[in-house]
Design an enzyme around this catalytic site. Sequence first.
Site, PDB file in Angstrom:
ATOM      1  N   GLY A  14     -12.163  -3.826   4.049  1.00  0.00           N
ATOM      2  CA  GLY A  14     -12.457  -3.748   2.623  1.00  0.00           C
ATOM      3  C   GLY A  14     -13.389  -2.621   2.220  1.00  0.00           C
ATOM      4  CG  ASN A  16     -10.084   2.452   0.550  1.00  0.00           C
ATOM      5  OD1 ASN A  16     -10.336   3.484  -0.050  1.00  0.00           O
ATOM      6  ND2 ASN A  16      -9.558   2.430   1.772  1.00  0.00           N
ATOM      7  NE  ARG A  67       8.827  -8.987   6.730  1.00  0.00           N
ATOM      8  CZ  ARG A  67       7.686  -8.313   6.928  1.00  0.00           C
ATOM      9  NH1 ARG A  67       6.930  -7.959   5.924  1.00  0.00           N
ATOM     10  NH2 ARG A  67       7.304  -7.985   8.144  1.00  0.00           N
ATOM     11  CB  ILE A  94       6.510  -4.380   4.411  1.00  0.00           C
ATOM     12  CG1 ILE A  94       6.001  -3.328   5.411  1.00  0.00           C
ATOM     13  CG2 ILE A  94       7.662  -3.837   3.579  1.00  0.00           C
ATOM     14  CD1 ILE A  94       7.009  -2.971   6.477  1.00  0.00           C
ATOM     15  CG  LEU A  95       3.919  -6.151  -0.790  1.00  0.00           C
ATOM     16  CD1 LEU A  95       3.009  -5.425  -1.768  1.00  0.00           C
ATOM     17  CD2 LEU A  95       3.675  -7.657  -0.803  1.00  0.00           C
ATOM     18  CG  ASN A 109      -0.531   1.661  -0.390  1.00  0.00           C
ATOM     19  OD1 ASN A 109      -1.446   0.922   0.012  1.00  0.00           O
ATOM     20  ND2 ASN A 109       0.186   2.406   0.440  1.00  0.00           N
ATOM     21  CG  HIS A 111       0.069   5.926   3.714  1.00  0.00           C
ATOM     22  ND1 HIS A 111       0.394   4.845   4.504  1.00  0.00           N
ATOM     23  CD2 HIS A 111       0.428   7.014   4.415  1.00  0.00           C
ATOM     24  CE1 HIS A 111       0.921   5.279   5.627  1.00  0.00           C
ATOM     25  NE2 HIS A 111       0.963   6.598   5.606  1.00  0.00           N
ATOM     26  CB  THR A 143       8.974   2.715  -4.984  1.00  0.00           C
ATOM     27  OG1 THR A 143       8.854   3.418  -3.745  1.00  0.00           O
ATOM     28  CG2 THR A 143       8.433   3.574  -6.127  1.00  0.00           C
ATOM     29  CD  GLU A 176      -8.236   5.882   3.341  1.00  0.00           C
ATOM     30  OE1 GLU A 176      -8.202   4.725   2.879  1.00  0.00           O
ATOM     31  OE2 GLU A 176      -7.941   6.135   4.531  1.00  0.00           O
TER      32      GLU A 176
HETATM   33  N1  NHR Z   1       5.459  -2.418   0.156  1.00  0.00           N
HETATM   34  C1  NHR Z   1       6.371  -1.627  -0.411  1.00  0.00           C
HETATM   35  N2  NHR Z   1       7.493  -2.197  -0.843  1.00  0.00           N
HETATM   36  N3  NHR Z   1       6.208  -0.303  -0.585  1.00  0.00           N
HETATM   37  C2  NHR Z   1       5.077   0.277  -0.134  1.00  0.00           C
HETATM   38  O1  NHR Z   1       4.925   1.579  -0.322  1.00  0.00           O
HETATM   39  C3  NHR Z   1       4.064  -0.495   0.494  1.00  0.00           C
HETATM   40  C4  NHR Z   1       4.302  -1.858   0.630  1.00  0.00           C
HETATM   41  C5  NHR Z   1       3.362  -2.682   1.256  1.00  0.00           C
HETATM   42  C6  NHR Z   1       2.229  -2.153   1.789  1.00  0.00           C
HETATM   43  C7  NHR Z   1       0.827  -0.212   2.443  1.00  0.00           C
HETATM   44  C8  NHR Z   1       1.346   0.567   3.677  1.00  0.00           C
HETATM   45  C9  NHR Z   1       0.474   1.705   4.056  1.00  0.00           C
HETATM   46  O2  NHR Z   1      -0.142   2.317   3.197  1.00  0.00           O
HETATM   47  C10 NHR Z   1       1.995  -0.770   1.710  1.00  0.00           C
HETATM   48  C11 NHR Z   1       2.903   0.047   1.045  1.00  0.00           C
HETATM   49  C12 NHR Z   1       2.034  -2.339   6.021  1.00  0.00           C
HETATM   50  C13 NHR Z   1       2.930  -1.804   6.913  1.00  0.00           C
HETATM   51  C14 NHR Z   1       3.544  -2.633   8.006  1.00  0.00           C
HETATM   52  O3  NHR Z   1       4.345  -2.142   8.797  1.00  0.00           O
HETATM   53  C15 NHR Z   1       3.295  -0.483   6.742  1.00  0.00           C
HETATM   54  C16 NHR Z   1       2.765   0.260   5.707  1.00  0.00           C
HETATM   55  C17 NHR Z   1       1.855  -0.299   4.800  1.00  0.00           C
HETATM   56  C18 NHR Z   1       1.493  -1.601   4.979  1.00  0.00           C
HETATM   57  N4  NHR Z   1       3.218  -3.949   8.102  1.00  0.00           N
HETATM   58  C19 NHR Z   1       3.750  -4.923   9.057  1.00  0.00           C
HETATM   59  C20 NHR Z   1       4.796  -5.819   8.379  1.00  0.00           C
HETATM   60  O4  NHR Z   1       5.659  -6.296   9.120  1.00  0.00           O
HETATM   61  C21 NHR Z   1       2.675  -5.847   9.557  1.00  0.00           C
HETATM   62  C22 NHR Z   1       1.505  -5.163  10.155  1.00  0.00           C
HETATM   63  C23 NHR Z   1       0.287  -6.093  10.273  1.00  0.00           C
HETATM   64  O5  NHR Z   1       0.298  -7.211   9.733  1.00  0.00           O
HETATM   65  O6  NHR Z   1      -0.716  -5.623  10.872  1.00  0.00           O
HETATM   66  O7  NHR Z   1       4.695  -6.092   7.162  1.00  0.00           O
HETATM   67  O8  NHR Z   1       0.450   2.089   5.263  1.00  0.00           O
HETATM   68  C1  GAR Z   2      -7.632   2.495   5.065  1.00  0.00           C
HETATM   69  O1  GAR Z   2      -7.705   3.650   5.857  1.00  0.00           O
HETATM   70  C2  GAR Z   2      -6.314   2.439   4.334  1.00  0.00           C
HETATM   71  O2  GAR Z   2      -5.860   3.687   3.872  1.00  0.00           O
HETATM   72  C3  GAR Z   2      -5.409   1.940   5.398  1.00  0.00           C
HETATM   73  O3  GAR Z   2      -6.156   0.985   6.119  1.00  0.00           O
HETATM   74  C4  GAR Z   2      -7.550   1.255   5.949  1.00  0.00           C
HETATM   75  C5  GAR Z   2      -8.177   0.061   5.302  1.00  0.00           C
HETATM   76  O4  GAR Z   2      -9.565   0.191   5.299  1.00  0.00           O
HETATM   77  N1  GAR Z   2      -4.254   1.333   4.836  1.00  0.00           N
HETATM   78  C6  GAR Z   2      -3.167   1.150   5.519  1.00  0.00           C
HETATM   79  O5  GAR Z   2      -3.001   1.550   6.652  1.00  0.00           O
HETATM   80  C7  GAR Z   2      -2.095   0.400   4.779  1.00  0.00           C
HETATM   81  N2  GAR Z   2      -1.058   0.056   5.693  1.00  0.00           N
HETATM   82  P1  GAR Z   2     -10.462  -0.717   4.369  1.00  0.00           P
HETATM   83  O6  GAR Z   2     -10.027  -2.158   4.569  1.00  0.00           O
HETATM   84  O7  GAR Z   2     -11.835  -0.496   4.878  1.00  0.00           O
HETATM   85  O8  GAR Z   2     -10.278  -0.269   2.960  1.00  0.00           O
END
Ligand code: NHR
Ligand code: GAR
Length: 219
Positions: A14, A16, A67, A94-95, A109, A111, A143, A176
């Site tokens: 947390g 951010n 999901r 992932i949503l 988001n 990233h 998206t 960030e």
């Molecule tokens: N959902 C959508 N539809 N689109 C995006 O752009 C999203 C999203 C949900 C989360 C954050 C993203 C990042 O910034 C985000 C963007 C989770 C995963 C992942 O693989 C990848 C990217 C991001 C967030 N998650 C695994 C899953 O199966 C679980 C990993 C875990 O729980 O540690 O969901 O990077």
């Molecule tokens: C941040 O670096 C953020 O960009 C990244 O995880 C960290 C969270 O830190 N997000 C992702 O990788 C999303 N998949 P925080 O909990 O201290 O904000």
Amino acid sequence: MTTIDAVVLISGRGSNLAALLAAADAGELGARIVGVIANRPGAAGLQTAAARGIATDVVDHRRFAERALFDAALAEAIDVFAPRLVILAGFMRILGEAFVEHYQGRLLNIHPSLLPAFPGLDTHRRALDAGVRLHGCTVHFVTPTLDHGPVIIQAAVPVLDDDDEATLAARVLAQEHRIYPLAVRWFAEGRLRLDDGRVRLAATQRGDSALIAPAIDER
Ligand code: NHR
Ligand code: GAR
């Protein structure tokens, strides 16, 4: 200035979230964080929020067989707050399409890479392995396609020869914490919107700076 209500979704530390709260304290966010929701009961950011009297909730993804059911429960928990803006801040699930469409144009988001490079997980490791000289972070509208939404703002940092994942992640994280509050502020002020899949930002932009890496002390 009118302020909008925002809900922040987290999975862990947390930092951010803390940066957004600090900006709010300084009167620089234009938004009120009215709720913080985590998918992990142990997310440290929940304590940060609770310590400030902000409402918290947990929607544990492990309690859902599918999901879509998790997404629906999460949306229900968010909509209790009727927020104008939903902020993913280190949110790790992932949503699905229905969820994303429900919040279209008001779901952000951050990233930890310069998208479209290195979508998905493990971005700092992959940047080091690829040997890039610039890495960074991206705030984008969410998206359905993971990490492919329209880009709002990016910050680039140099990758140094002796970096490891931890040093590089820390350099990116510091940026960030700068760009996420900026993006939220623009949205809150009504200067930022998603228009037919394109980002519209009402601001005069400068084109006279560049980050060059490696930058070395010889001229
Ligand atoms: N959902 C959508 N539809 N689109 C995006 O752009 C999203 C999203 C949900 C989360 C954050 C993203 C990042 O910034 C985000 C963007 C989770 C995963 C992942 O693989 C990848 C990217 C991001 C967030 N998650 C695994 C899953 O199966 C679980 C990993 C875990 O729980 O540690 O969901 O990077
Ligand atoms: C941040 O670096 C953020 O960009 C990244 O995880 C960290 C969270 O830190 N997000 C992702 O990788 C999303 N998949 P925080 O909990 O201290 O904000």
